[in-house]
Design a protein around this motif. Structure first.
Motif, PDB file in Angstrom:
ATOM      1  N   LEU A  30     -16.181  24.945  43.726  1.00  0.00           N
ATOM      2  CA  LEU A  30     -15.534  25.383  42.489  1.00  0.00           C
ATOM      3  C   LEU A  30     -15.353  26.899  42.472  1.00  0.00           C
ATOM      4  O   LEU A  30     -14.343  27.406  41.980  1.00  0.00           O
ATOM      5  CB  LEU A  30     -16.354  24.934  41.279  1.00  0.00           C
ATOM      6  N   THR A  31     -16.326  27.602  43.019  1.00  0.00           N
ATOM      7  CA  THR A  31     -16.222  29.066  43.073  1.00  0.00           C
ATOM      8  C   THR A  31     -15.026  29.495  43.911  1.00  0.00           C
ATOM      9  O   THR A  31     -14.260  30.386  43.524  1.00  0.00           O
ATOM     10  CB  THR A  31     -17.510  29.672  43.654  1.00  0.00           C
ATOM     11  N   VAL A  32     -14.857  28.868  45.061  1.00  0.00           N
ATOM     12  CA  VAL A  32     -13.727  29.195  45.941  1.00  0.00           C
ATOM     13  C   VAL A  32     -12.408  28.845  45.257  1.00  0.00           C
ATOM     14  O   VAL A  32     -11.431  29.612  45.311  1.00  0.00           O
ATOM     15  CB  VAL A  32     -13.858  28.453  47.284  1.00  0.00           C
ATOM     16  N   VAL A  33     -12.356  27.674  44.594  1.00  0.00           N
ATOM     17  CA  VAL A  33     -11.131  27.249  43.917  1.00  0.00           C
ATOM     18  C   VAL A  33     -10.758  28.225  42.809  1.00  0.00           C
ATOM     19  O   VAL A  33      -9.591  28.638  42.675  1.00  0.00           O
ATOM     20  CB  VAL A  33     -11.303  25.825  43.352  1.00  0.00           C
ATOM     21  N   VAL A  34     -11.748  28.616  41.992  1.00  0.00           N
ATOM     22  CA  VAL A  34     -11.488  29.566  40.914  1.00  0.00           C
ATOM     23  C   VAL A  34     -11.009  30.899  41.477  1.00  0.00           C
ATOM     24  O   VAL A  34     -10.064  31.516  40.960  1.00  0.00           O
ATOM     25  CB  VAL A  34     -12.758  29.764  40.057  1.00  0.00           C
ATOM     26  N   VAL A  75      -7.444  32.786  40.704  1.00  0.00           N
ATOM     27  CA  VAL A  75      -7.388  34.159  40.191  1.00  0.00           C
ATOM     28  C   VAL A  75      -6.492  35.019  41.086  1.00  0.00           C
ATOM     29  O   VAL A  75      -5.637  35.784  40.601  1.00  0.00           O
ATOM     30  CB  VAL A  75      -8.805  34.761  40.102  1.00  0.00           C
ATOM     31  N   ILE A  76      -6.681  34.897  42.391  1.00  0.00           N
ATOM     32  CA  ILE A  76      -5.844  35.663  43.329  1.00  0.00           C
ATOM     33  C   ILE A  76      -4.383  35.244  43.211  1.00  0.00           C
ATOM     34  O   ILE A  76      -3.472  36.093  43.234  1.00  0.00           O
ATOM     35  CB  ILE A  76      -6.358  35.459  44.772  1.00  0.00           C
ATOM     36  N   TRP A  90       1.984  40.568  40.398  1.00  0.00           N
ATOM     37  CA  TRP A  90       2.379  41.687  41.261  1.00  0.00           C
ATOM     38  C   TRP A  90       3.771  41.471  41.864  1.00  0.00           C
ATOM     39  O   TRP A  90       4.630  42.346  41.819  1.00  0.00           O
ATOM     40  CB  TRP A  90       1.330  41.845  42.353  1.00  0.00           C
ATOM     41  N   LEU A  91       4.019  40.282  42.410  1.00  0.00           N
ATOM     42  CA  LEU A  91       5.279  40.034  43.110  1.00  0.00           C
ATOM     43  C   LEU A  91       6.450  39.817  42.166  1.00  0.00           C
ATOM     44  O   LEU A  91       7.604  40.118  42.523  1.00  0.00           O
ATOM     45  CB  LEU A  91       5.115  38.818  44.031  1.00  0.00           C
ATOM     46  N   ASN A  92       6.190  39.294  40.971  1.00  0.00           N
ATOM     47  CA  ASN A  92       7.284  38.995  40.041  1.00  0.00           C
ATOM     48  C   ASN A  92       7.570  40.138  39.064  1.00  0.00           C
ATOM     49  O   ASN A  92       8.560  40.088  38.322  1.00  0.00           O
ATOM     50  CB  ASN A  92       6.976  37.724  39.243  1.00  0.00           C
ATOM     51  N   SER A  93       6.702  41.146  39.047  1.00  0.00           N
ATOM     52  CA  SER A  93       6.847  42.216  38.047  1.00  0.00           C
ATOM     53  C   SER A  93       8.079  43.084  38.283  1.00  0.00           C
ATOM     54  O   SER A  93       8.625  43.659  37.337  1.00  0.00           O
ATOM     55  CB  SER A  93       5.588  43.088  38.035  1.00  0.00           C
ATOM     56  N   LYS A  94       8.534  43.184  39.517  1.00  0.00           N
ATOM     57  CA  LYS A  94       9.679  44.048  39.814  1.00  0.00           C
ATOM     58  C   LYS A  94      10.911  43.604  39.029  1.00  0.00           C
ATOM     59  O   LYS A  94      11.629  44.424  38.452  1.00  0.00           O
ATOM     60  CB  LYS A  94       9.972  44.042  41.316  1.00  0.00           C
ATOM     61  N   TRP A  95      11.150  42.307  39.020  1.00  0.00           N
ATOM     62  CA  TRP A  95      12.327  41.791  38.310  1.00  0.00           C
ATOM     63  C   TRP A  95      12.202  42.069  36.809  1.00  0.00           C
ATOM     64  O   TRP A  95      13.161  42.493  36.154  1.00  0.00           O
ATOM     65  CB  TRP A  95      12.472  40.298  38.553  1.00  0.00           C
ATOM     66  N   GLN A 114       8.943  32.975  34.861  1.00  0.00           N
ATOM     67  CA  GLN A 114      10.294  33.179  35.361  1.00  0.00           C
ATOM     68  C   GLN A 114      10.859  31.886  35.951  1.00  0.00           C
ATOM     69  O   GLN A 114      10.121  31.073  36.525  1.00  0.00           O
ATOM     70  CB  GLN A 114      10.306  34.282  36.428  1.00  0.00           C
ATOM     71  N   GLU A 115      12.169  31.726  35.824  1.00  0.00           N
ATOM     72  CA  GLU A 115      12.812  30.505  36.308  1.00  0.00           C
ATOM     73  C   GLU A 115      12.845  30.461  37.838  1.00  0.00           C
ATOM     74  O   GLU A 115      12.655  29.407  38.441  1.00  0.00           O
ATOM     75  CB  GLU A 115      14.233  30.411  35.755  1.00  0.00           C
ATOM     76  N   ARG A 116      13.105  31.614  38.450  1.00  0.00           N
ATOM     77  CA  ARG A 116      13.144  31.682  39.909  1.00  0.00           C
ATOM     78  C   ARG A 116      12.252  32.831  40.385  1.00  0.00           C
ATOM     79  O   ARG A 116      12.731  33.867  40.840  1.00  0.00           O
ATOM     80  CB  ARG A 116      14.573  31.880  40.407  1.00  0.00           C
ATOM     81  N   PRO A 117      10.958  32.649  40.288  1.00  0.00           N
ATOM     82  CA  PRO A 117      10.039  33.736  40.657  1.00  0.00           C
ATOM     83  C   PRO A 117       9.932  33.880  42.175  1.00  0.00           C
ATOM     84  O   PRO A 117      10.220  32.941  42.928  1.00  0.00           O
ATOM     85  CB  PRO A 117       8.710  33.262  40.062  1.00  0.00           C
ATOM     86  N   VAL A 118       9.507  35.054  42.591  1.00  0.00           N
ATOM     87  CA  VAL A 118       9.196  35.246  44.010  1.00  0.00           C
ATOM     88  C   VAL A 118       7.995  34.382  44.382  1.00  0.00           C
ATOM     89  O   VAL A 118       7.986  33.714  45.421  1.00  0.00           O
ATOM     90  CB  VAL A 118       8.900  36.728  44.301  1.00  0.00           C
ATOM     91  N   LEU A 119       6.989  34.399  43.534  1.00  0.00           N
ATOM     92  CA  LEU A 119       5.811  33.551  43.709  1.00  0.00           C
ATOM     93  C   LEU A 119       5.539  32.832  42.389  1.00  0.00           C
ATOM     94  O   LEU A 119       5.133  33.466  41.417  1.00  0.00           O
ATOM     95  CB  LEU A 119       4.592  34.386  44.110  1.00  0.00           C
TER      96      LEU A 119
END
Length: 287
Positions: free
Chosen positions: A8-12, A16-17, A24-29, A53-58
């Motif tokens: 569970l620790t690894v999954v959480v 989070v990551i 981080w990746l979608n903030s530019k748009w 977002q409808e078409r996010p990078v991630l």
């Protein structure tokens, strides 16, 4: 309980990551749109927008989960938008290729162990065959099969067999050669020939090795089936979902197909593991 907590620790931590990477990746748009409108975006608004977002990078995990729910539970299994439908198409090629690859791998392993000429000639070729990238050989197989009028399931199954037979060959050769000299000498004192030695000693001793290689082989077979769908412009199968998602920039669709493939692979490996436990238990072998 102690075994569940680390999982569970690894999954959480992964979630989070994942959520952090989505911001981080979608903030530019989001920031670009706000800059063009001459507006400022607060952190909470930035997070909310990058996770929706409808078409996010991630795509965020909940977006992928919603897409999975929509394309499994909310669609008929005969619908071409159903992941169950596409998963079955890929699974069919996977299982056929796995059966072909496993059968070929076992036969080659038996020949390699009992025939020195095959050991010196076939084994190096089997190793060399794995140096050819599957992305290079898959289109060649598809073209050759199409020229022979063979389309659909069989070409994908051949690609799956190509990836799955090598782990079986290596594992089975190791297993058939696992009996020690004392065990082989004991059978010789009973006047046992090669056939009796194979069925009474070598084959039972190879079972743990075989099942270990089958777990690798079934996962490789699924990869082969998906790769086999990519060069053909297929409209059915998990590979087709990946293709259509990449064509139209539907990253949520791409990720949902990837997760579905991962779940399918884990299920297949789990089934092989269950068969392994049942078989070895009936044979009186401790895992």
């Amino acid at each position: 309980m102690r075994s569940v907590v680390p999982i569970l620790t690894v999954v959480v931590a992964l979630f989070v990551i994942w959520y952090g990477a989505a911001v981080w990746l979608n903030s530019k748009w989001t920031l670009d749109q706000a800059g063009r409108a001459g507006e400022e975006v607060s952190f909470s608004e930035l997070v909310a927008d990058t996770w929706s977002q409808e078409r996010p990078v991630l795509p965020a995990p909940h977006q992928v989960a919603a897409e999975l729910w929509e394309t499994t539970a909310m669609k008929k299994i005969t619908s071409k938008r159903s992941l169950i439908f596409h998963g079955w198409i890929t699974l069919s090629a996977t299982l056929l290729g796995f059966v072909i690859g496993t059968g070929l791998g076992i036969l080659l392993a038996v020949g390699i162990v009992h025939n020195r000429a095959m050991d010196m000639s076939v084994m190096p070729w089997a190793i060399a065959s794995q140096t050819i990238p599957i992305l290079a050989i898959a289109p060649m197989i598809i073209v050759v099969m199409n020229s022979m009028g063979i389309q659909g399931l069989v070409p994908k199954a051949i690609i799956s067999a190509y990836l799955s037979f090598f782990p079986v060959v290596v594992g089975m050769v190791k297993g058939l050669r696992s009996p020690g000299a004392m065990q082989l000498d004991l059978l010789k004192t009973y006047n046992a020939g090669n056939t009796a030695t194979f069925w009474k000693l070598r084959l039972p001793s190879s079972m743990p090795y075989l099942f270990t290689s089958l777990k690798v082989g079934i996962a490789a077979s699924l990869v082969g089936a998906i790769v086999g769908e990519l060069p053909t412009g297929a409209v059915r199968g998990l590979g087709a979902r990946l293709l259509s998602g990449s064509y139209y920039g539907q990253t949520v669709q791409i990720w949902s197909a990837l997760i579905a493939a991962a779940v399918l692979a884990a299920s297949l490996v789990g089934i092989v593991g269950l068969i392994q436990r049942i078989t070895l238990k009936r044979m009186g072998m401790a895992e």
